[in-house]
Design an enzyme around this catalytic site. Sequence first.
Site, PDB file in Angstrom:
ATOM      1  N   GLY A 261       0.796  -1.227   0.000  1.00 30.24           N
ATOM      2  CA  GLY A 261       0.000   0.000   0.000  1.00 30.24           C
ATOM      3  C   GLY A 261       0.822   1.268   0.000  1.00 30.24           C
ATOM      4  CD  GLU A 303       1.980  -8.874   1.588  1.00 31.80           C
ATOM      5  OE1 GLU A 303       1.949 -10.027   2.035  1.00 31.80           O
ATOM      6  OE2 GLU A 303       0.989  -8.116   1.563  1.00 31.80           O
ATOM      7  N   PRO A 304       5.195  -4.520  -1.463  1.00 29.06           N
ATOM      8  CG  PRO A 304       7.290  -3.668  -2.096  1.00 29.06           C
ATOM      9  CD  PRO A 304       6.640  -4.707  -1.206  1.00 29.06           C
ATOM     10  CB  CYS A 374     -19.054   3.600 -26.341  1.00 30.57           C
ATOM     11  SG  CYS A 374     -18.487   3.678 -28.034  1.00 30.57           S
ATOM     12  CD  GLU A 375     -19.440   3.194 -20.111  1.00 26.58           C
ATOM     13  OE1 GLU A 375     -19.787   3.869 -19.135  1.00 26.58           O
ATOM     14  OE2 GLU A 375     -20.094   2.235 -20.555  1.00 26.58           O
ATOM     15  CE1 TYR A 403      -2.945  -3.425  -7.947  1.00 23.24           C
ATOM     16  CE2 TYR A 403      -1.682  -1.477  -7.373  1.00 23.24           C
ATOM     17  CZ  TYR A 403      -2.062  -2.779  -7.105  1.00 23.24           C
ATOM     18  OH  TYR A 403      -1.564  -3.434  -6.007  1.00 23.24           O
TER      19      TYR A 403
HETATM   20  C1  LIG Z   1      -2.795  -5.308  -3.245  1.00 22.41           C
HETATM   21  C2  LIG Z   1      -2.035  -5.867  -2.115  1.00 22.41           C
HETATM   22  C3  LIG Z   1      -0.726  -5.463  -1.896  1.00 22.41           C
HETATM   23  C4  LIG Z   1      -0.032  -4.420  -2.733  1.00 22.41           C
HETATM   24  O1  LIG Z   1      -0.571  -3.149  -2.641  1.00 22.41           O
HETATM   25  P1  LIG Z   1       0.229  -1.947  -3.329  1.00 22.41           P
HETATM   26  O2  LIG Z   1      -0.572  -0.754  -3.079  1.00 22.41           O
HETATM   27  O3  LIG Z   1       0.306  -2.265  -4.779  1.00 22.41           O
HETATM   28  O4  LIG Z   1       1.559  -1.891  -2.692  1.00 22.41           O
HETATM   29  C5  LIG Z   1      -0.027  -6.056  -0.875  1.00 22.41           C
HETATM   30  N1  LIG Z   1      -0.602  -6.996  -0.078  1.00 22.41           N
HETATM   31  C6  LIG Z   1      -1.861  -7.406  -0.264  1.00 22.41           C
HETATM   32  C7  LIG Z   1      -2.423  -8.454   0.602  1.00 22.41           C
HETATM   33  C8  LIG Z   1      -2.624  -6.861  -1.285  1.00 22.41           C
HETATM   34  O5  LIG Z   1      -3.880  -7.265  -1.462  1.00 22.41           O
END
Ligand SMILES: *Cc1c(COP(=O)(O)O)cnc(C)c1O
Length: 445
Positions: A261, A303-304, A374-375, A403
């Site tokens: 996140g 988890e980036p 078409c939106e 994303y």
């Molecule tokens: C989506 C997600 C992430 C990554 O989020 P980012 O904003 O892309 O860093 C990490 N862990 C979990 C469990 C997620 O669902």
Amino acid sequence: MTAIDARALPFAHVLPLSASLSAEGHLALGGLDTVALAAEYGTPLYVFDAATLKAQCRAYLDGFRAADPSSQVLYASKAFLNRPFARFIAQQGLGFDVVSGGEIEVLRAAGVDLATAYFHGNNKTPAELHLAAEAGVGCVVIDNLGEVALVEEAAAAAGRTQRVMIRVSPGIDGHTHEKTTTGILDSKFGLPIVTGAAEEAVRLILASPHLEFRGPHMHLGSPIFETDPYVLATELLAEFIADVCIGKLGAEVSDWSPGGGFAVAYRGEDEAPAIAAYARATVGVMQREADARGFSMPRTSVEPGRSIVGRAGVALYTVGARKDVPGIRTFVSVDGGMADNIRPAMYGSRYEALSAERPLASPEETVSIAGKYCESGDILIKDAHVPRFHQGEVVAIPTAGAYQLAMASNYNLAYRPAVVMVEDGAARLMRRRETAADLMAMDID
Ligand SMILES: *Cc1c(COP(=O)(O)O)cnc(C)c1O
């Protein structure tokens, strides 16, 4: 390349690190002229800068290992994944976070060591859990009580012991968009601590012969521009580890994860916290809490996704129709839009745009950059301050790596774009553009 300081480019801090000017004065990435790339591969085109990707992977490894030397960095595959990209990320020393059987299959086909993969999701199917067990996925992050039995059954069937974590819902608001906040109690993700569900999950795991409990995980949503939510949630996780996992249940806790996140800048005025600040707000807080509460510091995995790949990507489009609605607004349409970037329509996300041909040109007007689909909601940038783009001009929208293609669709039967990776004057096509044959490949006629 002319030797201009890349910082002279507008929005230099949202462009990839290798951004510069070509001999013709065009925007260059990885030493290659983006107008020439657009001519060669067509538009919409997604360009990924290898230098930015490598630098981000290194910065995460260094930043978190400075705080906890045993830290692991897992790339959140859902931000963007295909086989060559997976191999590239694995070569940088990152593991993976996966959320579907499809992502597991792509990693497996890429030859990635699945022991480095962590499997997430609020509704992993029995088939996906069996696939994960057979393929040797390193850790399954259990999201709900019913899943404990499903993972146990899959591990038993595969004849292995499965490492598991639990995704905890700490009840913290990450102050991001309503559609992307996940740490609050009213969320489909995670096991709430306050209701006792997280405790019950650990108890069930400890009683499962094929499961090995490793620790708690959280993910607060995305993108999170503040560090306070991480501090508060980490404190709650530490309390849960000390009082519940260790104190009440006698469990060993070897791992923990603050999820991902981490924010990136999309606009000139955006400022994302430094990686070191995120590390302090997570690892630093867990270390302090571990010392204070007398448990040994568990290994951290982060988890980036967005913050690894977001800035590395630039979307190139060609300008087409211009429509002046006097007194209302001017629409400048490009040859892509919501089919390759749903984020403005879905989250109200804001971006910058610059001319690939005249990157130093000053803004002359305020227009809306519209897509071709078409939106009415297919607007990439509302009220963009931009030079007067001419028909046929190549326009670059930075911070396009995360994303966008991952959420791309064939709406209006659009051909999904090609992707090239650039580095040191060389381009490598990583995904070709779709064709009419691809669109019809699954028809049974
Ligand atoms: C989506 C997600 C992430 C990554 O989020 P980012 O904003 O892309 O860093 C990490 N862990 C979990 C469990 C997620 O669902």
